[in-house]
Scaffold this motif. Sequence first.
Motif, PDB file in Angstrom:
ATOM      1  N   UNK A  14      -4.878  12.373   3.229  1.00 46.95           N
ATOM      2  CA  UNK A  14      -4.537  12.840   4.569  1.00 46.95           C
ATOM      3  C   UNK A  14      -5.710  12.773   5.524  1.00 46.95           C
ATOM      4  N   UNK A  15      -6.901  13.046   5.007  1.00 48.46           N
ATOM      5  CA  UNK A  15      -8.103  12.975   5.831  1.00 48.46           C
ATOM      6  C   UNK A  15      -8.361  11.550   6.292  1.00 48.46           C
ATOM      7  N   UNK A  16      -8.166  10.599   5.396  1.00 45.03           N
ATOM      8  CA  UNK A  16      -8.373   9.191   5.742  1.00 45.03           C
ATOM      9  C   UNK A  16      -7.338   8.744   6.771  1.00 45.03           C
ATOM     10  N   UNK A  17      -6.081   9.149   6.568  1.00 50.78           N
ATOM     11  CA  UNK A  17      -5.016   8.760   7.506  1.00 50.78           C
ATOM     12  C   UNK A  17      -5.294   9.323   8.894  1.00 50.78           C
ATOM     13  N   UNK A  18      -5.680  10.593   8.972  1.00 51.57           N
ATOM     14  CA  UNK A  18      -5.990  11.181  10.270  1.00 51.57           C
ATOM     15  C   UNK A  18      -7.183  10.483  10.918  1.00 51.57           C
ATOM     16  N   UNK A  19      -8.163  10.106  10.135  1.00 52.96           N
ATOM     17  CA  UNK A  19      -9.304   9.373  10.677  1.00 52.96           C
ATOM     18  C   UNK A  19      -8.898   8.031  11.263  1.00 52.96           C
ATOM     19  N   UNK A  20      -8.010   7.330  10.553  1.00 56.06           N
ATOM     20  CA  UNK A  20      -7.527   6.041  11.062  1.00 56.06           C
ATOM     21  C   UNK A  20      -6.731   6.238  12.347  1.00 56.06           C
ATOM     22  N   UNK A  44       2.718   4.874  20.731  1.00 58.82           N
ATOM     23  CA  UNK A  44       3.010   6.089  19.973  1.00 58.82           C
ATOM     24  C   UNK A  44       3.900   5.804  18.766  1.00 58.82           C
ATOM     25  N   UNK A  45       4.867   4.916  18.918  1.00 57.20           N
ATOM     26  CA  UNK A  45       5.724   4.547  17.798  1.00 57.20           C
ATOM     27  C   UNK A  45       4.901   3.904  16.693  1.00 57.20           C
ATOM     28  N   UNK A  46       4.000   3.008  17.068  1.00 61.67           N
ATOM     29  CA  UNK A  46       3.154   2.346  16.078  1.00 61.67           C
ATOM     30  C   UNK A  46       2.239   3.360  15.393  1.00 61.67           C
ATOM     31  N   UNK A  47       1.656   4.280  16.153  1.00 61.48           N
ATOM     32  CA  UNK A  47       0.781   5.290  15.560  1.00 61.48           C
ATOM     33  C   UNK A  47       1.547   6.172  14.567  1.00 61.48           C
ATOM     34  N   UNK A  48       2.763   6.568  14.927  1.00 61.60           N
ATOM     35  CA  UNK A  48       3.570   7.374  14.010  1.00 61.60           C
ATOM     36  C   UNK A  48       3.939   6.585  12.761  1.00 61.60           C
ATOM     37  N   UNK A  49       4.263   5.313  12.923  1.00 64.03           N
ATOM     38  CA  UNK A  49       4.610   4.479  11.771  1.00 64.03           C
ATOM     39  C   UNK A  49       3.406   4.297  10.847  1.00 64.03           C
ATOM     40  N   UNK A  50       2.249   4.037  11.425  1.00 54.98           N
ATOM     41  CA  UNK A  50       1.034   3.864  10.619  1.00 54.98           C
ATOM     42  C   UNK A  50       0.694   5.167   9.899  1.00 54.98           C
ATOM     43  N   UNK A  51       0.804   6.285  10.596  1.00 62.92           N
ATOM     44  CA  UNK A  51       0.509   7.571   9.974  1.00 62.92           C
ATOM     45  C   UNK A  51       1.467   7.899   8.844  1.00 62.92           C
ATOM     46  N   UNK A  52       2.755   7.677   9.077  1.00 67.00           N
ATOM     47  CA  UNK A  52       3.744   7.944   8.034  1.00 67.00           C
ATOM     48  C   UNK A  52       3.556   7.061   6.823  1.00 67.00           C
ATOM     49  N   UNK A  53       3.335   5.775   7.061  1.00 69.69           N
ATOM     50  CA  UNK A  53       3.116   4.849   5.950  1.00 69.69           C
ATOM     51  C   UNK A  53       1.840   5.208   5.192  1.00 69.69           C
ATOM     52  N   UNK A  54       0.803   5.580   5.923  1.00 70.78           N
ATOM     53  CA  UNK A  54      -0.448   5.971   5.276  1.00 70.78           C
ATOM     54  C   UNK A  54      -0.292   7.202   4.408  1.00 70.78           C
ATOM     55  N   UNK A  56       2.523   8.229   2.975  1.00 71.61           N
ATOM     56  CA  UNK A  56       3.319   7.848   1.809  1.00 71.61           C
ATOM     57  C   UNK A  56       2.478   7.110   0.778  1.00 71.61           C
ATOM     58  N   UNK A  57       1.688   6.153   1.234  1.00 68.86           N
ATOM     59  CA  UNK A  57       0.857   5.373   0.312  1.00 68.86           C
ATOM     60  C   UNK A  57      -0.171   6.265  -0.362  1.00 68.86           C
ATOM     61  N   UNK A  58      -0.791   7.156   0.402  1.00 77.04           N
ATOM     62  CA  UNK A  58      -1.809   8.023  -0.202  1.00 77.04           C
ATOM     63  C   UNK A  58      -1.188   8.975  -1.222  1.00 77.04           C
ATOM     64  N   UNK A  59       0.045   9.395  -0.995  1.00 83.23           N
ATOM     65  CA  UNK A  59       0.710  10.267  -1.960  1.00 83.23           C
ATOM     66  C   UNK A  59       1.096   9.494  -3.218  1.00 83.23           C
ATOM     67  N   UNK A  60       1.454   8.227  -3.072  1.00 84.88           N
ATOM     68  CA  UNK A  60       1.881   7.430  -4.222  1.00 84.88           C
ATOM     69  C   UNK A  60       0.709   6.979  -5.090  1.00 84.88           C
TER      70      UNK A  60
END
Length: 70
Positions: A14-20, A44-54, A56-60
């Motif tokens: 989550x820290x890495x995603x927020x940094x990105x 904003x749509x792209x930022x939300x998509x990148x954050x959500x994908x990040x 999900x990936x970090x959790x997986x």
Amino acid sequence: MSSEHVPTSRPRGGTVVWGVLLTLTGLAVLAVGLGVALDVQAVLIVLLAVGGAGMLVSALVRRPEEPPQD
């Protein structure tokens, strides 16, 4: 000298995603300041998509922490 195992710490996903996200937001602000026309809704749509994908990936890909060895 001690031969104890010192665990290395890794940043949390989550820290890495927020940094990105903050970096991308800063770059967008700089681009607007330089005169680049950006569609705010699309950005904003792209930022939300990148954050959500990040997130999900970090959790997986997160490995469970190993218990301390005695």
